[in-house]
Design an enzyme around this catalytic site. Structure first.
Site, PDB file in Angstrom:
ATOM      1  N   CYS A   2       0.838  -1.203   0.000  1.00 57.37           N
ATOM      2  CA  CYS A   2       0.000   0.000   0.000  1.00 57.37           C
ATOM      3  C   CYS A   2       0.874   1.255   0.000  1.00 57.37           C
ATOM      4  O   CYS A   2       2.012   1.235   0.438  1.00 57.37           O
ATOM      5  CB  CYS A   2      -0.870   0.016   1.242  1.00 57.37           C
ATOM      6  N   ARG A  27       2.677   1.141  -6.009  1.00 56.34           N
ATOM      7  CA  ARG A  27       2.913   0.215  -4.894  1.00 56.34           C
ATOM      8  C   ARG A  27       1.737  -0.719  -4.653  1.00 56.34           C
ATOM      9  O   ARG A  27       1.895  -1.764  -4.040  1.00 56.34           O
ATOM     10  CB  ARG A  27       3.158   1.014  -3.612  1.00 56.34           C
ATOM     11  N   TRP A  74      -3.450  -2.254  -1.414  1.00 55.16           N
ATOM     12  CA  TRP A  74      -3.199  -3.569  -1.999  1.00 55.16           C
ATOM     13  C   TRP A  74      -3.788  -4.548  -1.000  1.00 55.16           C
ATOM     14  O   TRP A  74      -3.263  -4.703   0.101  1.00 55.16           O
ATOM     15  CB  TRP A  74      -1.693  -3.778  -2.165  1.00 55.16           C
ATOM     16  N   ASN A 100      -0.457   0.318   6.265  1.00 57.02           N
ATOM     17  CA  ASN A 100       0.228  -0.631   5.388  1.00 57.02           C
ATOM     18  C   ASN A 100       0.745  -1.743   6.274  1.00 57.02           C
ATOM     19  O   ASN A 100       1.376  -1.477   7.290  1.00 57.02           O
ATOM     20  CB  ASN A 100       1.390   0.080   4.677  1.00 57.02           C
ATOM     21  N   GLY A 101       0.479  -3.010   5.908  1.00 60.83           N
ATOM     22  CA  GLY A 101       0.973  -4.117   6.717  1.00 60.83           C
ATOM     23  C   GLY A 101      -0.142  -5.065   7.090  1.00 60.83           C
ATOM     24  O   GLY A 101      -1.237  -5.021   6.526  1.00 60.83           O
ATOM     25  N   GLU A 481      14.737 -15.047 -15.446  1.00 58.53           N
ATOM     26  CA  GLU A 481      14.325 -13.647 -15.377  1.00 58.53           C
ATOM     27  C   GLU A 481      13.477 -13.260 -16.596  1.00 58.53           C
ATOM     28  O   GLU A 481      12.483 -12.542 -16.467  1.00 58.53           O
ATOM     29  CB  GLU A 481      15.579 -12.757 -15.256  1.00 58.53           C
ATOM     30  N   LYS A 485       9.691 -11.855 -16.361  1.00 60.01           N
ATOM     31  CA  LYS A 485       9.257 -10.569 -16.932  1.00 60.01           C
ATOM     32  C   LYS A 485       8.004 -10.773 -17.772  1.00 60.01           C
ATOM     33  O   LYS A 485       7.067  -9.997 -17.699  1.00 60.01           O
ATOM     34  CB  LYS A 485      10.363  -9.956 -17.816  1.00 60.01           C
ATOM     35  N   GLU A 488       4.919 -11.501 -15.512  1.00 58.73           N
ATOM     36  CA  GLU A 488       4.483 -10.373 -14.691  1.00 58.73           C
ATOM     37  C   GLU A 488       3.595  -9.395 -15.440  1.00 58.73           C
ATOM     38  O   GLU A 488       2.619  -8.906 -14.892  1.00 58.73           O
ATOM     39  CB  GLU A 488       5.704  -9.575 -14.192  1.00 58.73           C
ATOM     40  N   HIS A 504      14.270 -33.599 -18.749  1.00 57.34           N
ATOM     41  CA  HIS A 504      13.816 -34.283 -17.537  1.00 57.34           C
ATOM     42  C   HIS A 504      12.381 -33.902 -17.177  1.00 57.34           C
ATOM     43  O   HIS A 504      12.005 -33.982 -16.012  1.00 57.34           O
ATOM     44  CB  HIS A 504      14.780 -33.981 -16.379  1.00 57.34           C
ATOM     45  N   LYS A 603       5.022  -3.128  -6.070  1.00 54.66           N
ATOM     46  CA  LYS A 603       6.432  -2.859  -6.287  1.00 54.66           C
ATOM     47  C   LYS A 603       7.274  -3.310  -5.116  1.00 54.66           C
ATOM     48  O   LYS A 603       8.380  -3.813  -5.277  1.00 54.66           O
ATOM     49  CB  LYS A 603       6.621  -1.360  -6.531  1.00 54.66           C
TER      50      LYS A 603
HETATM   51  C1  AGP Z   1      10.517  -7.846 -10.223  1.00 57.33           C
HETATM   52  O1  AGP Z   1      10.105  -7.604 -11.522  1.00 57.33           O
HETATM   53  C2  AGP Z   1       9.446  -8.150  -9.305  1.00 57.33           C
HETATM   54  N1  AGP Z   1       8.477  -7.123  -9.280  1.00 57.33           N
HETATM   55  C3  AGP Z   1       9.784  -8.775  -7.966  1.00 57.33           C
HETATM   56  O2  AGP Z   1      10.139 -10.090  -8.238  1.00 57.33           O
HETATM   57  C4  AGP Z   1      10.890  -8.124  -7.107  1.00 57.33           C
HETATM   58  O3  AGP Z   1      12.129  -8.289  -7.700  1.00 57.33           O
HETATM   59  C5  AGP Z   1      10.871  -8.765  -5.709  1.00 57.33           C
HETATM   60  O4  AGP Z   1       9.636  -8.516  -5.103  1.00 57.33           O
HETATM   61  C6  AGP Z   1      11.990  -8.291  -4.816  1.00 57.33           C
HETATM   62  O5  AGP Z   1      11.941  -6.921  -4.599  1.00 57.33           O
HETATM   63  P1  AGP Z   1      13.168  -6.115  -4.006  1.00 57.33           P
HETATM   64  O6  AGP Z   1      14.281  -6.220  -4.975  1.00 57.33           O
HETATM   65  O7  AGP Z   1      12.669  -4.718  -3.830  1.00 57.33           O
HETATM   66  O8  AGP Z   1      13.516  -6.764  -2.695  1.00 57.33           O
END
Ligand code: AGP
Length: 608
Positions: A2, A27, A74, A100-101, A481, A485, A488, A504, A603
């Site tokens: 949040c 966020r 969120w 937040n939390g 990665e 991407k 996501e 495998h 984020k």
């Molecule tokens: C990356 O594209 C993601 N949004 C996510 O995996 C991110 O890398 C992960 O949440 C870790 O975040 P940080 O690097 O801020 O700790």
């Protein structure tokens, strides 16, 4: 997760809050709301969905005042409805709270309040905080001091009370809060990006702090109400860096910022004369480094992929055994930590709850604790005893790009420093240092590649519902990665695998509509990878590859090659990931998705 903003000043507060929320929307964004201290009490507006819904309500139902709080949510407790949006109030409407939390004693507090006859109007844990504050007596700060000891879990809370129209109170345990000190105005936010356009003077609140915020500044109290001193810092990020600057999306802007981000990170730490790394002032002492015998890298998500690359780099350059862990696993196992272990928490935001918990475990176990982090002053920054700042600048797009490539660079820099401390440096270091300096130019070449190739790649992936990303050696984390991407932001299913594992299991999936994306740069296992690609083709799968332009053998196997320049083998992950970022971006745009704010993601993941 949040986003939180609070303001005590002299300007009309609604535009200030909405502007702050716009900057925080990345966020978490399933609902949003504001509370304004109006002449006759607290005015509240909330709306489910995107921030524009709240903006429209604010236009049609104007609130007036110069003090207020705001929130983008969120969802954790309760569906993303208007009733569950923040601010939440007590039953009398005297207290409003944004949070937040997660409260871990949510169920027992809820039972207690219901038993006391309180009628709860939402499913949120946040309303419980508002109700508890409403049932206490005295000034808001005193109520907070009484209530805070009853809250278990993680929280960053900002509250107002209608009897104190010029005061905002903020308190935290876990998720971050930062106070912005302006001229005749004081702000508080969950993230500096919401403050930068008004002030660069900030005070980071620490766990347990209770901040009483007024127009003329802030008083910070401890749990007993005693006054605390917290240093004021001046940020070196400017507000322009959190704008799109003519790009359609933050993600695209951030992909194109990578040459500069890498250049700045390299320049910040390179000691050209010694062909090594200059760690002065960062808390790294070469003599401490020389005692280290093992390395643990802990992180989540994309940062974890950087750690996987880091293992290859550190082991090759230093010979030190290096383990990589998901932070969420590390914190709950019993890792063998000791004084001879360097634990590196790698995190763009510096606020990821699991990474922070893993780092705390390492600190308590006596390890040397460092962080690779993109946000100066963040929680991981404060927790670590030594730190390396990736110089990517603010990253707003939820899908991490420039932070990742600077983390890869940081891995090489840490490895070079460890290598020198262990007396292993030799003339080959100068070659690597030279290549690091040329790396931004190599990334610029990748960014200049003909868009037509990406259009064809987008067609290949966008028409399929699944794809398999393959790599070997130091490039297999890049396959992971690339797949992450795509998932996501395009919501297409993609699996990342070390290519040798394809036979495998995953090969069973391959057929005509199941493309394979290979990270096939030059190296000792490329022949093996090409063999795997032939196997994929034999099952009808189309093959796309990232490889050097002149790699004839790859062109013979792949239907499409996304070209990258030839670089030092330890730097290949940096140039290899950029085409995969562009590919994912193009597919997501083609499918009409919200690239910067993908569904369900936040984020910075500040809860477990
Ligand atoms: C990356 O594209 C993601 N949004 C996510 O995996 C991110 O890398 C992960 O949440 C870790 O975040 P940080 O690097 O801020 O700790």
């Amino acid at each position: 997760m949040c986003g939180i903003i609070g303001y005590v000043g002299t300007d009309e507060v609604v535009p200030v809050l909405l502007d702050g929320l716009r900057r925080l929307e990345y966020r978490g964004y399933d609902s949003a709301g504001i509370a304004v201290m109006e002449a006759d009490g607290i005015g509240i507006l909330r709306a489910a969905g995107k921030l524009r819904n709240l903006q429209q309500r604010a236009y049609h139902e104007p609130l007036h005042g110069t003090v207020g709080i705001g929130h983008t949510r969120w969802a954790t407790h309760g569906a993303p409805t208007e009733a569950n949006a923040h601010p939440q109030t007590d039953s009398a409407g005297a207290v409003a709270v944004v949070h937040n939390g997660i409260l871990e004693n949510y169920s027992s507090l809820r039972r207690e309040l219901l038993a006391a006859g309180v009628e709860l109007e939402s499913d949120t844990d946040t309303e419980l905080i508002a109700q508890l504050l409403g049932r206490e007596d005295g000034p808001l700060s005193e109520r907070v001091l009484k209530v805070v000891s009853r809250l278990e879990g993680q929280y960053a809370v900002v509250a107002v009370h209608h009897e104190e129209p010029d005061v905002v109170v903020a308190f935290r345990k876990g998720p971050p809060l930062v106070v912005g000190v302006g001229d005749g105005e004081t702000l508080v936010a969950s993230d500096v990006t919401a403050l930068l356009h008004r002030t660069r003077r900030v005070i980071y609140l620490l766990n347990g702090d209770v901040a009483v915020i007024r127009r003329d500044g802030v008083r910070i109290l401890d749990a007993d109400g005693g006054e605390l001193e917290r240093p004021e810092e001046t940020l070196d990020w400017d507000a322009g860096r959190v704008e799109k600057g003519g790009y359609r999306h933050f993600m695209l802007k951030e992909i194109f910022e990578q040459p500069d981000a890498i250049r700045n990170t390299v320049l910040a730490y390179l000691d050209q004369e010694r062909c090594g790394v200059n760690l002065d002032g960062l808390g790294f002492a070469p003599e401490d480094f020389s005692k280290l015998r093992r390395v643990h890298l802990v992180a989540c998500g994309t940062s974890w992929h950087a750690c996987l690359v880091g293992k290859f780099v550190i082991e090759e350059l230093t010979g030190l055994p290096t383990e990589v862990d998901y932070a969420s696993e590390y914190r709950y196992r019993a890792p063998l930590i000791g004084e001879d272990v360097l634990v590196v928490g790698v995190t763009q935001s510096g606020e990821t709850a699991d990474t922070l918990a893993a780092m705390e475990l390492a600190r308590d176990g006596g390890a040397m604790l460092t962080t690779v982090c993109n946000v100066r002053g963040s929680s991981s920054w404060r927790l670590a005893t030594s730190r390396m700042l990736t110089q990517a600048g603010p990253e707003i797009g939820v899908a991490s790009t420039k932070a990742f490539t600077t983390q890869l660079v940081a891995m090489v820099l840490i490895a070079l420093a460890l290598r020198a401390a262990h007396g292993r440096a030799d003339e080959t270091d100068c070659e690597l240092v030279g290549e690091l300096q040329r790396l931004p130019l190599a990334v610029e070449q990748v960014l200049a590649v003909d868009r037509e190739l990406y259009r064809r790649g987008t067609e290949m992936l966008g028409d399929a519902t699944d794809s398999l990303y393959l790599g070997r050696g130091i490039l297999y984390p890049i396959a992971l990665e690339g797949a992450l991407k795509l998932k996501e932001i395009s919501y297409l299913h993609a699996e990342g695998y070390p290519a040798g594992e394809m036979k495998h299991g995953p090969i069973a999936l391959l057929e005509e509509d199941f493309p394979v994306v290979a990270v096939a740069l030059n190296g000792p296992t490329r022949e093996k990878l090409l063999g795997n690609l032939m196997e994929a083709r034999a099952r009808g799968a189309a093959v796309m590859a990232v490889a050097e332009e002149d790699a004839e053998e790859v062109h013979q196997v792949a239907d499409l090659v996304l070209p990258v320049p030839r670089v030092h083998p330890l730097l290949q992950p940096v140039v290899a990931v950029v085409p995969l970022q562009l590919l994912a971006y193009n597919v997501a745009v083609e499918l009409g998705h919200d690239v910067d704010q993908p569904r369900n993601l936040a984020k910075s993941v500040t809860v477990e």
